[in-house]
Scaffold this active site. Structure first.
Site, PDB file in Angstrom:
ATOM      1  N   HIS A 128      -5.808 -18.499  13.932  1.00 55.46           N
ATOM      2  CA  HIS A 128      -7.090 -18.809  13.643  1.00 55.46           C
ATOM      3  C   HIS A 128      -7.778 -17.781  12.731  1.00 55.46           C
ATOM      4  O   HIS A 128      -8.415 -18.148  11.778  1.00 55.46           O
ATOM      5  CB  HIS A 128      -7.851 -19.275  14.803  1.00 55.46           C
ATOM      6  CG  HIS A 128      -9.458 -19.069  14.540  1.00 55.46           C
ATOM      7  ND1 HIS A 128      -9.948 -20.306  13.991  1.00 55.46           N
ATOM      8  CD2 HIS A 128     -10.537 -18.233  14.538  1.00 55.46           C
ATOM      9  CE1 HIS A 128     -11.285 -20.166  13.999  1.00 55.46           C
ATOM     10  NE2 HIS A 128     -11.815 -18.956  14.401  1.00 55.46           N
TER      11      HIS A 128
ATOM     12  N   GLN B 208     -11.440   6.077  -6.443  1.00 57.32           N
ATOM     13  CA  GLN B 208     -11.883   6.900  -5.463  1.00 57.32           C
ATOM     14  C   GLN B 208     -13.169   7.355  -5.610  1.00 57.32           C
ATOM     15  O   GLN B 208     -13.903   7.143  -6.705  1.00 57.32           O
ATOM     16  CB  GLN B 208     -11.064   7.991  -4.991  1.00 57.32           C
ATOM     17  CG  GLN B 208      -9.644   7.387  -4.367  1.00 57.32           C
ATOM     18  CD  GLN B 208      -9.801   6.856  -2.979  1.00 57.32           C
ATOM     19  OE1 GLN B 208     -10.830   6.885  -2.458  1.00 57.32           O
ATOM     20  NE2 GLN B 208      -8.663   6.358  -2.295  1.00 57.32           N
TER      21      GLN B 208
ATOM     22  N   ASP C 161      -2.581   8.112  -3.376  1.00 51.31           N
ATOM     23  CA  ASP C 161      -3.976   8.730  -3.259  1.00 51.31           C
ATOM     24  C   ASP C 161      -4.321   9.518  -2.032  1.00 51.31           C
ATOM     25  O   ASP C 161      -3.763   9.532  -1.071  1.00 51.31           O
ATOM     26  CB  ASP C 161      -4.847   7.637  -3.555  1.00 51.31           C
ATOM     27  CG  ASP C 161      -5.144   6.630  -2.581  1.00 51.31           C
ATOM     28  OD1 ASP C 161      -4.053   6.600  -1.671  1.00 51.31           O
ATOM     29  OD2 ASP C 161      -6.005   5.852  -2.567  1.00 51.31           O
TER      30      ASP C 161
ATOM     31  N   CYS D 209      -7.211 -24.620  16.205  1.00 52.38           N
ATOM     32  CA  CYS D 209      -8.621 -25.445  16.419  1.00 52.38           C
ATOM     33  C   CYS D 209      -8.300 -26.824  16.447  1.00 52.38           C
ATOM     34  O   CYS D 209      -8.989 -27.665  16.965  1.00 52.38           O
ATOM     35  CB  CYS D 209      -9.384 -25.124  15.435  1.00 52.38           C
ATOM     36  SG  CYS D 209     -10.130 -23.597  15.676  1.00 52.38           S
TER      37      CYS D 209
ATOM     38  N   CYS E 264      -7.707 -25.221  11.448  1.00 54.54           N
ATOM     39  CA  CYS E 264      -6.445 -24.454  11.607  1.00 54.54           C
ATOM     40  C   CYS E 264      -5.817 -25.284  12.622  1.00 54.54           C
ATOM     41  O   CYS E 264      -6.181 -26.034  13.433  1.00 54.54           O
ATOM     42  CB  CYS E 264      -6.434 -23.092  11.860  1.00 54.54           C
ATOM     43  SG  CYS E 264      -6.977 -22.514  13.509  1.00 54.54           S
TER      44      CYS E 264
ATOM     45  N   CYS F 167     -13.386 -25.527  12.185  1.00 62.64           N
ATOM     46  CA  CYS F 167     -11.956 -24.910  11.622  1.00 62.64           C
ATOM     47  C   CYS F 167     -11.077 -26.140  11.627  1.00 62.64           C
ATOM     48  O   CYS F 167     -10.696 -26.759  12.704  1.00 62.64           O
ATOM     49  CB  CYS F 167     -11.584 -23.646  12.201  1.00 62.64           C
ATOM     50  SG  CYS F 167     -10.052 -22.841  11.834  1.00 62.64           S
TER      51      CYS F 167
ATOM     52  N   GLY G 135     -11.305   3.964  -0.450  1.00 64.20           N
ATOM     53  CA  GLY G 135     -12.190   4.990   0.307  1.00 64.20           C
ATOM     54  C   GLY G 135     -13.308   4.207   0.643  1.00 64.20           C
ATOM     55  O   GLY G 135     -14.330   4.953   0.915  1.00 64.20           O
TER      56      GLY G 135
ATOM     57  N   ASP H   5      -7.791  -7.411   1.414  1.00 63.71           N
ATOM     58  CA  ASP H   5      -6.932  -7.260   2.793  1.00 63.71           C
ATOM     59  C   ASP H   5      -7.505  -6.503   3.901  1.00 63.71           C
ATOM     60  O   ASP H   5      -8.528  -5.744   3.547  1.00 63.71           O
ATOM     61  CB  ASP H   5      -5.435  -6.413   2.621  1.00 63.71           C
ATOM     62  CG  ASP H   5      -5.799  -4.773   2.663  1.00 63.71           C
ATOM     63  OD1 ASP H   5      -6.494  -4.461   1.666  1.00 63.71           O
ATOM     64  OD2 ASP H   5      -5.275  -4.333   3.539  1.00 63.71           O
TER      65      ASP H   5
ATOM     66  N   ASP I  55       0.736  -1.382   0.004  1.00 64.69           N
ATOM     67  CA  ASP I  55      -0.169  -0.026   0.051  1.00 64.69           C
ATOM     68  C   ASP I  55       0.695   1.145   0.091  1.00 64.69           C
ATOM     69  O   ASP I  55       2.100   1.300   0.450  1.00 64.69           O
ATOM     70  CB  ASP I  55      -0.809  -0.199   1.327  1.00 64.69           C
ATOM     71  CG  ASP I  55      -2.228   0.822   1.082  1.00 64.69           C
ATOM     72  OD1 ASP I  55      -2.030   1.766  -0.008  1.00 64.69           O
ATOM     73  OD2 ASP I  55      -2.714   1.074   2.074  1.00 64.69           O
ATOM     74  N   SER I  56       0.280   2.237  -0.525  1.00 60.89           N
ATOM     75  CA  SER I  56       1.175   3.338  -0.999  1.00 60.89           C
ATOM     76  C   SER I  56       1.354   4.023   0.292  1.00 60.89           C
ATOM     77  O   SER I  56       2.461   5.219   0.337  1.00 60.89           O
ATOM     78  CB  SER I  56       0.783   4.430  -2.027  1.00 60.89           C
ATOM     79  OG  SER I  56      -0.445   4.983  -1.565  1.00 60.89           O
ATOM     80  N   GLY I  57       0.787   4.289   1.369  1.00 62.79           N
ATOM     81  CA  GLY I  57       0.705   4.963   2.453  1.00 62.79           C
ATOM     82  C   GLY I  57      -0.082   6.168   2.663  1.00 62.79           C
ATOM     83  O   GLY I  57      -0.351   6.733   3.467  1.00 62.79           O
ATOM     84  N   GLY I  58      -0.898   6.215   1.234  1.00 59.62           N
ATOM     85  CA  GLY I  58      -2.136   7.362   1.369  1.00 59.62           C
ATOM     86  C   GLY I  58      -2.918   7.348   2.522  1.00 59.62           C
ATOM     87  O   GLY I  58      -3.215   8.329   3.209  1.00 59.62           O
ATOM     88  N   PHE I  59      -3.525   6.022   2.965  1.00 56.15           N
ATOM     89  CA  PHE I  59      -4.318   5.861   4.101  1.00 56.15           C
ATOM     90  C   PHE I  59      -3.641   6.332   5.419  1.00 56.15           C
ATOM     91  O   PHE I  59      -4.141   7.217   6.109  1.00 56.15           O
ATOM     92  CB  PHE I  59      -5.034   4.433   4.009  1.00 56.15           C
ATOM     93  CG  PHE I  59      -5.770   4.213   5.063  1.00 56.15           C
ATOM     94  CD1 PHE I  59      -7.108   4.488   5.191  1.00 56.15           C
ATOM     95  CD2 PHE I  59      -5.245   3.612   6.252  1.00 56.15           C
ATOM     96  CE1 PHE I  59      -7.922   4.305   6.035  1.00 56.15           C
ATOM     97  CE2 PHE I  59      -6.272   3.398   7.325  1.00 56.15           C
ATOM     98  CZ  PHE I  59      -7.556   3.752   7.310  1.00 56.15           C
TER      99      PHE I  59
END
Ligand SMILES: [Zn+2]
Length: 427
Positions: free
Chosen positions: A387, A240, A178, A361, A358, A356, A268, A318, A124-128
């Site tokens: 989990h 966006q 962004d 579990c 995993c 589950c 967004g 994600d 991720d670019s870091g915008g958020f």
């Protein structure tokens, strides 16, 4: 003249070398765009089961991508992720730029080598983060000045700098820088941010092309064998437009006209707007994007949202929720969420989720994991994260299977009905 033939030979040799270099550079550039492809195997309404191919391997979609913000999916070893069937993971340009520094990641062979993850990575670019974590932001057309959340130092992110950072980190897919706004923003605010994001996208694209040409292809390094990931990166644009359908359509159109992208981000959403507005925007964007390319819904990963978005044609997801909520004691189960801190689990012999398979579990009881959690034992946090991540990975896998077998609608209806009808014990 005595030295003329020699100079001439040197000149021709030099020219020949230049031509060979240019030809190989052009073919390398061509293979860069060809390093990514998306093949759709089956569809069910808007939903697709596909394979997104990257230089570090294939991602069977729909897929959930665990988030390794700081070059680690918190408390999990890369081997855990492989065992759980994770194919692609995330890193974050903002966080890795601040610590340890993207130059250090580059020096250590890039993020794949640094964290020993051999599969595909997206950054991720870091915008958020710049618009949500950092303090004292000053926004201009050129970029954003902000204070690091770590030490208060002043930083200035531009689309150009972010491209250099993401190139240093060396992920397969790199997101554009962004302008991120709160989910409830009004139309003028959303329009301003969306249009700026598109102008910044053009600058990201131009800078990435410049970097590819000015920074020569990198040979595999002796201490880090394998192809160098920076030779093959795909820039994803981000659609966006807030909760305003016309803005979303305009953004998608402008972005599509700019370049032949390998895939598209949808940004967004899940940032404070109503769920119905989020689902409606996904439908709007789905119609506005080409059906041939992967779509990545950024930061969305609650189980019910995953199912709803897959039905609406999203391929990649994600979210930090599974690890963050795991650290708070919240557990995703087929029957809704449960909180492991509750006293009724003190003597509960069942696994976290009986459905589950995993590594938590299949071995441990709720009673044991609750004991670890309330005792602040590290293993408790690790098992809960493990989990929850496994839960989302297998949810996306099951949705894929339902698309392939042609009964996604029935599967999704049943899945959501059971998940939303949580039993009294597990609320
Ligand atoms: Zn489990």
């Amino acid at each position: 003249m005595f030295d003329t033939p020699t100079r001439s030979s040197v000149g021709w040799f030099f020219l020949y070398g230049l031509i060979v270099r240019q030809v190989s550079r052009v073919s390398a550039l061509a293979s860069r765009t060809m390093s990514f492809s998306f093949e759709i195997e089956a569809t069910a309404g808007a939903a697709r089961a596909g394979v997104f191919s990257t230089p570090h391997g294939d991602v069977k979609t729909p897929a959930f991508m665990p988030v390794g913000t700081l070059a680690t999916v918190k408390s999990l070893d890369p081997d855990d992720l492989v065992q759980m069937g994770a194919s692609m993971i995330l890193g974050n340009a903002y966080h890795l730029h601040l610590r340890p520094g993207d130059e250090i990641v580059r020096e250590m062979g890039g993020l794949h080598q640094f964290m020993r993850w051999e599969g595909p990575i997206l950054t991720d670019s870091g915008g958020f983060q710049v618009f949500s974590l950092a303090q004292l932001r000053t926004l201009s057309e050129k970029g954003v000045e902000f204070q690091s959340h770590l030490d208060g130092s002043r930083r200035f992110f531009t689309p150009e700098l972010v491209m250099q950072i993401e190139r240093n980190i060396g992920a397969d897919v790199i997101m554009q820088f962004d302008h991120v706004i709160p989910g409830q923003s009004d139309e003028p605010t959303a329009r301003d941010a969306s249009e700026r994001s598109i102008r910044w996208l053009a600058r990201c694209l131009a800078e990435l092309k410049r970097l590819e040409l000015s920074q020569p292809l990198e040979e595999p390094r002796e201490e880090f064998p394998g192809d160098n990931p920076r030779n093959h990166q795909a820039l994803f644009p981000i659609v966006q437009g807030g909760i305003h359908a016309p803005l979303r359509r305009q953004a998608a159109q402008a972005i599509r006209a700019m370049n032949d992208w390998a895939g598209f981000g949808i940004g967004g959403l899940s940032v404070g707007e109503e769920k119905d507005a989020m689902y409606e925007m996904i439908e709007v964007v789905e119609e506005a994007l080409p059906p041939t390319h992967p779509r990545y819904l950024m930061g969305v990963g609650f189980p019910e949202d995953l199912v709803e978005a897959i039905r609406r044609g999203v391929d990649l997801f994600d979210c930090v929720a599974p690890t963050r909520m795991g650290r708070n004691g919240t557990v995703f189960t087929r029957d809704g969420r449960l909180n492991i801190k509750r006293t009724e689990y003190r003597t509960d012999p069942r696994p976290l989720d009986p459905d589950c398979d995993c590594a938590a579990c299949t071995r441990f009881t709720r009673a044991y994991i609750r004991h670890l959690f309330v005792s602040d034992e590290i293993l408790g946090l690790r098992l809960l994260s493990l989990h929850n991540v496994h839960f989302l990975l297998s949810l996306a896998r099951n949705a894929r299977l339902a698309i392939q077998t042609g009964d996604l609608d029935a599967w999704a209806r049943d899945w959501l009905a059971r998940y939303r009808t949580a039993s009294p014990l597990t609320v």
